[in-house]
Design a protein around this motif. Structure first.
Motif, mmCIF file in Angstrom:
data_model
loop_
_atom_site.group_PDB
_atom_site.id
_atom_site.type_symbol
_atom_site.label_atom_id
_atom_site.label_comp_id
_atom_site.label_asym_id
_atom_site.label_seq_id
_atom_site.Cartn_x
_atom_site.Cartn_y
_atom_site.Cartn_z
ATOM 1 N N CYS A 11 0.811 -1.225 0.182
ATOM 2 C CA CYS A 11 -0.528 0.219 -0.135
ATOM 3 C C CYS A 11 0.802 1.056 -0.208
ATOM 4 O O CYS A 11 1.885 1.755 0.781
ATOM 5 C CB CYS A 11 -0.901 0.066 1.532
ATOM 6 N N GLN A 12 1.073 1.562 -0.952
ATOM 7 C CA GLN A 12 1.308 3.468 -0.658
ATOM 8 C C GLN A 12 0.833 4.276 -0.082
ATOM 9 O O GLN A 12 1.912 5.493 0.473
ATOM 10 C CB GLN A 12 1.398 4.427 -1.965
ATOM 11 N N LEU A 13 -0.341 4.380 0.909
ATOM 12 C CA LEU A 13 -0.634 5.532 1.977
ATOM 13 C C LEU A 13 -0.333 5.058 3.189
ATOM 14 O O LEU A 13 0.182 5.649 3.786
ATOM 15 C CB LEU A 13 -2.445 4.989 1.828
ATOM 16 N N CYS A 14 0.209 3.362 3.569
ATOM 17 C CA CYS A 14 0.173 2.796 4.825
ATOM 18 C C CYS A 14 1.817 2.063 5.252
ATOM 19 O O CYS A 14 2.879 1.641 5.773
ATOM 20 C CB CYS A 14 -0.282 2.501 5.581
ATOM 21 N N ASN A 22 -4.710 -7.923 -5.111
ATOM 22 C CA ASN A 22 -6.127 -8.044 -4.708
ATOM 23 C C ASN A 22 -6.538 -8.018 -3.379
ATOM 24 O O ASN A 22 -7.361 -7.085 -2.876
ATOM 25 C CB ASN A 22 -7.111 -9.654 -5.091
ATOM 26 N N ALA A 23 -5.646 -8.745 -2.696
ATOM 27 C CA ALA A 23 -5.290 -7.970 -1.133
ATOM 28 C C ALA A 23 -5.484 -6.939 -0.842
ATOM 29 O O ALA A 23 -6.116 -6.535 -0.193
ATOM 30 C CB ALA A 23 -4.529 -8.786 -0.375
ATOM 31 N N MET A 24 -4.600 -6.112 -1.771
ATOM 32 C CA MET A 24 -4.287 -5.064 -1.661
ATOM 33 C C MET A 24 -5.364 -4.105 -1.681
ATOM 34 O O MET A 24 -5.543 -2.817 -0.863
ATOM 35 C CB MET A 24 -2.975 -4.074 -2.308
ATOM 36 N N PHE A 25 -6.090 -4.447 -3.272
ATOM 37 C CA PHE A 25 -7.378 -3.543 -3.363
ATOM 38 C C PHE A 25 -8.633 -3.632 -2.399
ATOM 39 O O PHE A 25 -9.159 -2.628 -1.830
ATOM 40 C CB PHE A 25 -7.382 -3.822 -4.917
ATOM 41 N N LYS A 26 -8.815 -4.733 -1.385
ATOM 42 C CA LYS A 26 -9.855 -5.039 -0.780
ATOM 43 C C LYS A 26 -9.690 -4.180 0.479
ATOM 44 O O LYS A 26 -10.671 -4.074 1.411
ATOM 45 C CB LYS A 26 -9.566 -6.582 0.079
ATOM 46 N N HIS A 27 -8.289 -4.051 0.863
ATOM 47 C CA HIS A 27 -7.623 -3.036 2.724
ATOM 48 C C HIS A 27 -7.765 -1.870 1.611
ATOM 49 O O HIS A 27 -8.414 -0.998 2.676
ATOM 50 C CB HIS A 27 -6.852 -3.443 2.452
ATOM 51 N N LEU A 28 -8.070 -1.433 0.737
ATOM 52 C CA LEU A 28 -7.984 0.145 -0.084
ATOM 53 C C LEU A 28 -9.516 0.318 0.151
ATOM 54 O O LEU A 28 -9.595 1.226 0.454
ATOM 55 C CB LEU A 28 -7.568 1.107 -0.853
ATOM 56 N N ARG A 29 -10.353 -0.246 0.245
ATOM 57 C CA ARG A 29 -11.629 -0.247 -0.197
ATOM 58 C C ARG A 29 -12.201 -0.630 1.353
ATOM 59 O O ARG A 29 -14.059 -0.234 0.710
ATOM 60 C CB ARG A 29 -12.376 -0.689 -1.308
ATOM 61 N N THR A 35 -10.643 -2.974 10.644
ATOM 62 C CA THR A 35 -9.938 -4.392 9.756
ATOM 63 C C THR A 35 -9.309 -3.641 8.840
ATOM 64 O O THR A 35 -8.628 -4.460 8.528
ATOM 65 C CB THR A 35 -11.356 -4.694 9.509
ATOM 66 N N GLY A 36 -9.222 -2.434 8.099
ATOM 67 C CA GLY A 36 -8.987 -2.469 7.292
ATOM 68 C C GLY A 36 -7.993 -1.352 7.198
ATOM 69 O O GLY A 36 -7.524 -0.552 6.429
ATOM 70 N N GLY A 37 -8.111 -0.689 8.668
ATOM 71 C CA GLY A 37 -6.979 0.591 8.740
ATOM 72 C C GLY A 37 -7.715 2.087 8.354
ATOM 73 O O GLY A 37 -9.083 1.460 8.473
ATOM 74 N N ARG A 38 -7.231 3.014 8.569
ATOM 75 C CA ARG A 38 -7.333 4.672 8.185
ATOM 76 C C ARG A 38 -7.749 4.767 6.647
ATOM 77 O O ARG A 38 -7.473 5.561 6.159
ATOM 78 C CB ARG A 38 -6.600 5.652 8.575
ATOM 79 N N CYS A 39 -6.525 3.820 5.743
ATOM 80 C CA CYS A 39 -6.281 4.276 4.499
ATOM 81 C C CYS A 39 -8.043 3.605 3.166
ATOM 82 O O CYS A 39 -8.241 4.763 2.746
ATOM 83 C CB CYS A 39 -5.705 3.091 3.049
ATOM 84 N N GLY A 40 -8.900 2.659 3.832
ATOM 85 C CA GLY A 40 -10.424 2.342 3.398
ATOM 86 C C GLY A 40 -10.990 3.885 3.302
ATOM 87 O O GLY A 40 -11.862 4.210 2.635
ATOM 88 N N ALA A 41 -11.169 4.386 4.894
ATOM 89 C CA ALA A 41 -11.979 5.076 4.874
ATOM 90 C C ALA A 41 -11.557 6.550 4.361
ATOM 91 O O ALA A 41 -11.760 7.783 3.819
ATOM 92 C CB ALA A 41 -11.658 5.444 6.469
ATOM 93 N N TRP A 42 -10.180 6.529 3.878
ATOM 94 C CA TRP A 42 -9.303 8.062 3.666
ATOM 95 C C TRP A 42 -9.881 8.297 1.773
ATOM 96 O O TRP A 42 -10.878 9.048 1.425
ATOM 97 C CB TRP A 42 -7.863 8.006 3.288
ATOM 98 N N CYS A 43 -9.920 6.772 1.592
ATOM 99 C CA CYS A 43 -9.691 6.802 -0.251
ATOM 100 C C CYS A 43 -11.473 7.122 -0.066
ATOM 101 O O CYS A 43 -12.259 7.622 -1.046
ATOM 102 C CB CYS A 43 -10.003 4.922 -0.455
#
Length: 610
Positions: A11-14, A22-29, A35-43
């Motif tokens: 992940c370029q954010l965290c 696929n796992a990385m994009f699932k984390h961003l969405r 469960t997904g950190g702050r990256c998904g909420a920011w996106c």
């Protein structure tokens, strides 16, 4: 933050490392911070992954800093392997009595008695595994139950494909005689001598097979075919009792397969209200869907719910028109939208538009909302239906025995019934009823009465459409009870629709139709009125109730929809709502004096044409 292990994606954010893209994009969405950190909420706040990446590349937003990577996933626990060692230190009592509390003790099986199931439910068994599907079981029931017996098509609630195996043991006293009986059943004459010869041949073959098999080679036990069963639900107990007489013992021949069905009243174990499948999930109960989120009177669904009713082609055109890079960004703007700025036609007052409040907390959200204009609401009224037709329709609706499950899923409605009906069907139904009545009056040889389970609904509805548009070639009826919200497009329709609503509500319940561009919404009053619109446009029903109603019981609202799916009635999409339909019937005042079958519609507006 650098990843300690080289992985295919990070992940370029965290800076979190992931085993795949696929796992990385699932984390961003994933907008859940746990469960997904702050990256998904920011996106998600910036319009989704694609929109956030585009804004970062253009320099509109800065890359966040200080985001911690998500926690590692919890490892799955491995199944415990069975202890196959010969020596065992368990107590003798635990081994002999099967004590579950002792280490390694086996749980004893307790007998659970069966309890009576629903009175309107039947257990249908002796079904081969090849026919254990909802579609094929429905076909078997359709063949088993004759028509005209006032029995509607039941609902197959639960299917078990592998219930037991057929027995392979030969029946007592059938050595040689079964072959003779089978031969006689095929139409070939046999004698006692031929039967004894065939029995002797079969005995000699079995002896030769036993002698040819080596002694050391173990004989495989022959297994029979799998047999399944199903639980079938009817409208009420009387209908289930009547249907059991036709299903039990019915022999159905499907190609090379001969099926002898058995039917008994359903029973249940474990004291539960639903059966469990092999995966441990509960089987679906054929009960009505509960309105968990009831709309207030005159309230519309959320804007994003209305937008999602349209096809992707329409959403792409809207996103391009309003200046959004992707459809996901446009839907995000609709999600943050508000109905407070809904413009009424000819006025700025929008207090009765209702709707979900959007979030206007920061500047970024305000800029997104400003691109999507609020729709203009046009109020239209349908043509009034004569009172005698409304009375007959209401009596038929109040006395309807509704099916155990709704015929359409994905909508919020207490009852939803779809009927195949047309002018020819109703004409034949009325002819049979009159023929039966004349035979009873003349005391002649009366034929068996043919009863349609929903005949009264079909006749009452046909009188309404024949009064306004007798040339309309409808082939389906959608009859609902307490339908609300549920924005949708009827993509299977081939022409426009007619809609009538009636009930005890006094506020709300209007039919709303939206244009493809999303800038216009027609709010149609259909209570005790009939309206002409095209169901291929997104439409829904506003919340309804009584004036000042705040309870959970909105009253009763019935609706009857006339539509067509057959190609013979196909017409082009020329309008969303016919605003002049009611005016053509209001020229001469009340229509209650018109005879059955008369219509004041012009020739070019008579509805569907071949």
């Amino acid at each position: 933050m650098a990843s300690p292990v080289s992985t295919p994606a990070s992940c370029q954010l965290c800076g979190g490392a992931f085993p795949s893209k696929n796992a990385m994009f699932k984390h961003l969405r994933d907008d859940n911070a746990v469960t997904g950190g702050r990256c998904g909420a920011w996106c998600s706040f910036h319009g989704g992954v694609d929109e956030a990446a585009r804004k970062m590349n253009l320099g509109l937003i800065e890359k966040p800093r200080g985001f911690a990577p998500p926690p590692p996933p919890v490892a799955k626990t491995q199944k415990k392997q069975k202890n196959k060692s010969v020596e065992d230190d368990r107590p003798c009592d635990a081994l002999c009595n099967g004590d579950a509390d002792a280490p390694g003790g086996k749980k004893t099986k307790t007998y659970v008695p069966e309890t009576a199931g629903s009175p309107n439910e039947l257990w249908v068994g002796n079904i081969p595994e090849t026919h254990c599907s909802v579609k094929k079981i429905t076909q078997l029931l359709y063949v088993s139950i004759p028509g005209g017996k006032d029995i509607a098509t039941p609902v197959v609630r639960h299917v078990v494909r592998r219930g037991w195996r057929e027995s392979t043991r030969p029946k007592r006293g059938c050595s040689g005689r079964c072959d003779a009986r089978d031969t006689q059943g095929n139409g070939v004459e046999t004698t006692s001598e031929s039967a004894s010869e065939s029995a002797a041949e079969s005995t000699s073959e079995s002896i030769s097979e036993k002698s040819s098999t080596p002694k050391d080679e173990p004989r495989k036990k022959e297994k029979g075919a799998w047999v399944g069963y199903a639980f079938v639900v009817f409208r009420d107990e009387r209908e289930a009792f009547l249907a059991r007489k036709f299903i039990h013992g019915k022999v159905v021949v499907d190609g090379d397969v001969t099926i002898t069905l058995t039917a008994h009243p359903a029973t249940r174990k474990f004291g539960g209200s639903a059966l469990k499948t092999k995966t441990g999930e509960q089987a679906t109960e054929p009960e009505t869907e509960k309105n968990t989120s009831r709309l207030a009177p005159n309230e519309d669904p959320a804007r994003v719910a209305v937008a999602r009713a349209w096809s992707k082609t329409v959403l792409d055109l809207r996103a391009k028109k309003f200046g959004y890079h992707t459809t996901q960004a446009y839907l995000h703007a609709e999600r943050l939208g508000s109905y407070r700025n809904t413009r009424e036609e000819g006025s700025s007052d929008s207090s009765d538009s209702g709707g979900q409040r959007g979030r206007n907390d920061d500047g970024a959200t305000t800029n997104i909302i400003s691109k999507v204009p609020s729709p203009i609401a046009k109020h239209v009224s349908g043509a009034p239906v004569p009172k005698h037709l409304l009375t007959e329709m209401r009596d038929a609706l109040d006395n309807t025995r509704w099916p155990p499950a709704n015929h359409r899923k994905g909508v919020v409605s207490d009852k939803y019934l779809v009927l195949a009906s047309c002018t020819e069907t109703v004409t034949e139904l009325v002819r049979r009823l009159r023929l039966h009545e004349n035979e009873n009056e003349n005391d002649g040889p009366s034929t068996e009465k043919v009863v349609d389970p929903y005949g009264s609904l079909k006749v009452a509805a046909h009188k309404i459409i024949a009064h306004f548009d007798p040339k309309f070639q409808y082939d389906r009826l959608a009859i609902t009870k307490n339908f609300q919200g549920s924005p949708h497009c009827d993509h299977d329709d081939v022409t426009h629709q007619y809609a009538v609503s009636l009930g005890d509500f006094s506020c709300g319940g209007q039919l709303v139709v939206e244009s493809e561009c999303g800038e216009t919404r027609w709010v149609i009053d259909t209570k005790d009125r009939i309206a002409k619109f095209d169901g291929r446009f997104a439409h829904w029903v506003r919340g309804f109730g009584d004036a000042g109603d705040t309870g959970d019981i909105p009253g009763v609202r019935y609706s009857v929809i006339f539509y067509a799916n057959k190609v013979r009635a196909a017409t082009a999409k020329s309008f969303a709502v016919d605003e002049t339909f009611a005016a053509r019937f209001a020229k001469n005042g009340d229509d209650s004096g018109m005879k059955h079958g008369e219509s004041r519609l012009e020739e070019n507006n008579s509805g569907a044409v071949p």
